[in-house]
Design a protein around this motif. Structure first.
Motif, PDB file in Angstrom:
ATOM      1  N   VAL A  72       0.828  -1.207   0.000  1.00 20.16           N
ATOM      2  CA  VAL A  72       0.000   0.000   0.000  1.00 20.16           C
ATOM      3  C   VAL A  72       0.861   1.256   0.000  1.00 20.16           C
ATOM      4  N   ASN A  73       2.011   1.205   0.648  1.00 17.62           N
ATOM      5  CA  ASN A  73       2.943   2.331   0.584  1.00 17.62           C
ATOM      6  C   ASN A  73       3.420   2.552  -0.852  1.00 17.62           C
ATOM      7  N   PHE A  74       3.709   1.458  -1.532  1.00 11.29           N
ATOM      8  CA  PHE A  74       4.187   1.572  -2.906  1.00 11.29           C
ATOM      9  C   PHE A  74       3.094   2.128  -3.811  1.00 11.29           C
ATOM     10  N   ALA A  75       1.844   1.710  -3.611  1.00 12.79           N
ATOM     11  CA  ALA A  75       0.740   2.226  -4.417  1.00 12.79           C
ATOM     12  C   ALA A  75       0.543   3.721  -4.177  1.00 12.79           C
ATOM     13  N   ALA A  76       0.630   4.133  -2.919  1.00 10.63           N
ATOM     14  CA  ALA A  76       0.486   5.555  -2.601  1.00 10.63           C
ATOM     15  C   ALA A  76       1.607   6.371  -3.221  1.00 10.63           C
ATOM     16  N   THR A  77       2.821   5.839  -3.185  1.00 15.16           N
ATOM     17  CA  THR A  77       3.958   6.539  -3.778  1.00 15.16           C
ATOM     18  C   THR A  77       3.811   6.639  -5.294  1.00 15.16           C
ATOM     19  N   SER A  78       3.321   5.579  -5.914  1.00 15.17           N
ATOM     20  CA  SER A  78       3.108   5.600  -7.365  1.00 15.17           C
ATOM     21  C   SER A  78       2.112   6.681  -7.752  1.00 15.17           C
ATOM     22  N   LEU A  79       1.070   6.842  -6.971  1.00 16.62           N
ATOM     23  CA  LEU A  79       0.108   7.915  -7.226  1.00 16.62           C
ATOM     24  C   LEU A  79       0.751   9.277  -7.018  1.00 16.62           C
ATOM     25  N   PHE A  80       1.567   9.384  -5.989  1.00 21.56           N
ATOM     26  CA  PHE A  80       2.189  10.665  -5.658  1.00 21.56           C
ATOM     27  C   PHE A  80       3.103  11.156  -6.784  1.00 21.56           C
ATOM     28  N   VAL A  81       3.877  10.244  -7.364  1.00 20.95           N
ATOM     29  CA  VAL A  81       4.834  10.659  -8.395  1.00 20.95           C
ATOM     30  C   VAL A  81       4.184  10.845  -9.758  1.00 20.95           C
ATOM     31  N   SER A  82       2.961  10.340  -9.936  1.00 25.70           N
ATOM     32  CA  SER A  82       2.337  10.393 -11.255  1.00 25.70           C
ATOM     33  C   SER A  82       1.160  11.355 -11.346  1.00 25.70           C
ATOM     34  N   ALA A  83       0.563  11.719 -10.219  1.00 22.15           N
ATOM     35  CA  ALA A  83      -0.663  12.528 -10.262  1.00 22.15           C
ATOM     36  C   ALA A  83      -0.427  13.915 -10.840  1.00 22.15           C
ATOM     37  N   GLY A  84       0.767  14.483 -10.605  1.00 23.73           N
ATOM     38  CA  GLY A  84       1.017  15.855 -11.041  1.00 23.73           C
ATOM     39  C   GLY A  84       1.159  16.037 -12.530  1.00 23.73           C
ATOM     40  N   PHE A  85       1.650  15.019 -13.240  1.00 19.92           N
ATOM     41  CA  PHE A  85       1.851  15.182 -14.685  1.00 19.92           C
ATOM     42  C   PHE A  85       1.464  13.941 -15.487  1.00 19.92           C
ATOM     43  N   LEU A  86       1.979  12.774 -15.097  1.00 22.74           N
ATOM     44  CA  LEU A  86       1.777  11.588 -15.924  1.00 22.74           C
ATOM     45  C   LEU A  86       0.303  11.287 -16.150  1.00 22.74           C
ATOM     46  N   LEU A  87      -0.512  11.366 -15.107  1.00 17.95           N
ATOM     47  CA  LEU A  87      -1.930  11.052 -15.263  1.00 17.95           C
ATOM     48  C   LEU A  87      -2.685  12.143 -16.018  1.00 17.95           C
ATOM     49  N   VAL A  88      -2.061  13.307 -16.155  1.00 18.00           N
ATOM     50  CA  VAL A  88      -2.677  14.365 -16.967  1.00 18.00           C
ATOM     51  C   VAL A  88      -2.686  13.972 -18.441  1.00 18.00           C
ATOM     52  N   VAL A  89      -1.667  13.234 -18.865  1.00 19.56           N
ATOM     53  CA  VAL A  89      -1.508  12.898 -20.284  1.00 19.56           C
ATOM     54  C   VAL A  89      -2.669  12.054 -20.822  1.00 19.56           C
ATOM     55  N   PRO A  90      -3.015  10.900 -20.201  1.00 17.73           N
ATOM     56  CA  PRO A  90      -4.134  10.127 -20.754  1.00 17.73           C
ATOM     57  C   PRO A  90      -5.463  10.863 -20.696  1.00 17.73           C
ATOM     58  N   VAL A  91      -5.676  11.653 -19.651  1.00 10.97           N
ATOM     59  CA  VAL A  91      -6.934  12.399 -19.559  1.00 10.97           C
ATOM     60  C   VAL A  91      -7.036  13.417 -20.687  1.00 10.97           C
TER      61      VAL A  91
END
Length: 282
Positions: A72-91
Motif C-alpha cells: 500500500v505504501n508503494f501504491a500511494a507513492t506511485s500515485l504521488f509521483v504520477s498525479a502531477g503530470f503523468l496522469l494528466v496525459v491520458p486524460v
C-alpha cells in the motif's frame, strides 16, 4: 409544421456508447497509454532495487522514503509521483482527441449526417472519454498495489510522519484518493474536451489542455498570489495526502473537489454551447 423522420429512427439510440467505446478501445494510442501505465510500477520497483532507499532530504522523511515498506505504501507513492503530470496525459489525450480527431479525419460531418444529434454525439463521446480516463487513473494504482504486495509484502501503511494504518483501512483510503485524483483531473478533461470542439487539430486540443494545466501548476508555485491560489485546481492536487493519516482530514479534499467540479462544469457547458452552433465542414 411537422418534421418527418425515417421509420424506426430514434435520436437517443444513435451512436451507442458500446460502439464509441469499441472504436476508442481499438485505437493504438489507447493500448500505448495502458501499456505505459501498467509498466510504470515495475520501472519504479526496479529503480528502488537499484538505488536503494533514501534517507530523506535534510533529515526529513517523505512518502517516497516509505515506498518499499509495503504494497500500500508503494501504491500511494506511485500515485504521488504520477498525479502531477503523468496522469494528466491520458486524460488530456482521451478527452482532447475525441471530437477533433473526427474533424481531422473528415468524418465528423458524416456522423452528424447519420443523423446523430449534436448533443447526443458530444454526450456519447464525453462519457466514453471520461470512462477511459477513469480507467487509466485506476489502472496505475491497481497494478502498483498488486506489484507492490508481491515485491514488498501486504502490510500496514507506514506513515512518513509516524504511525501506521492497517492494510485494509489504507486500501479503502487509497480508493477514496483515486476517486479524488479523478475528480481533480476533470478540469484537464473539460479543457481538452472544450478545445476539441474548437479546433480540428487533435494535438492542439491535447497540447493546449496540458499546457494550461502546467500553467496552473506554475501559478500555484507563486506564493505572492496568497489566498488567490485557493482558486486554482492545482493548489489542491495533493490534498489527498491528508487522508493517509491516522486521523483523516477531509477538508482539503472537499474544497479541492468543489473547485475542480465548478471549473469542469463551466468548461463542459462551453463545449456543448460552442458545438451546437458550430459550422461543421470537416
Amino acid at each position: 409544421m411537422t418534421t418527418m423522420s425515417a421509420p424506426g429512427y430514434r435520436a437517443g439510440r444513435t451512436l451507442p456508447l458500446r460502439v464509441e467505446a469499441a472504436r476508442q478501445l481499438r485505437r493504438r494510442r489507447t493500448l500505448v497509454v495502458a501499456g505505459v501505465l501498467a509498466v510504470l510500477p515495475f520501472v519504479l520497483i526496479a529503480a528502488f532495487a537499484i538505488g536503494g532507499r533514501s534517507g530523506g532530504r535534510d533529515g526529513r522523511v517523505s512518502l517516497m522514503d516509505t515506498a518499499t515498506a509495503s504494497g500500500v505504501n508503494f501504491a500511494a507513492t506511485s500515485l504521488f509521483v504520477s498525479a502531477g503530470f503523468l496522469l494528466v496525459v491520458p486524460v488530456a489525450l482521451f478527452c482532447g482527441d475525441t471530437v477533433a480527431s473526427e474533424a481531422s479525419w473528415s468524418s465528423l460531418r458524416y456522423l452528424l449526417a447519420a443523423p446523430v444529434p449534436r448533443v447526443r454525439l458530444l454526450a456519447s463521446k464525453l462519457a466514453v472519454a471520461l470512462g477511459f480516463s477513469a480507467a487509466a487513473i485506476l489502472l496505475l494504482p491497481l497494478v502498483a498495489l498488486a506489484a507492490g504486495a508481491v515485491a514488498y509484502g501486504w502490510g500496514p501503511l507506514q506513515i512518513p510522519t509516524g504511525g501506521t494504518l492497517p492494510a485494509g483501512t489504507a486500501a479503502g483510503r487509497l480508493a477514496a484518493v483515486v476517486a479524488y485524483v479523478f475528480i481533480g483531473q476533470l478540469v484537464t478533461a473539460a479543457l481538452a474536451f472544450w478545445l476539441s470542439t474548437v479546433t480540428d487539430a487533435p494535438l492542439g486540443a491535447v497540447g493546449g489542455a496540458m499546457g494550461l494545466t502546467i500553467l496552473g501548476n506554475v501559478l500555484d508555485a507563486v506564493t505572492a498570489l496568497g489566498h488567490w491560489r485557493d482558486l486554482l485546481p492545482a493548489h489542491w492536487q495533493y490534498a489527498w495526502v491528508d487522508v493517509l493519516q491516522p486521523h483523516a482530514e477531509w477538508d482539503g479534499l472537499i474544497k479541492g473537489a468543489a473547485v475542480s467540479v465548478a471549473y469542469a462544469l463551466v468548461l463542459f457547458a462551453l463545449a456543448f454551447r460552442h458545438f451546437r452552433g458550430k459550422d461543421v465542414v470537416s
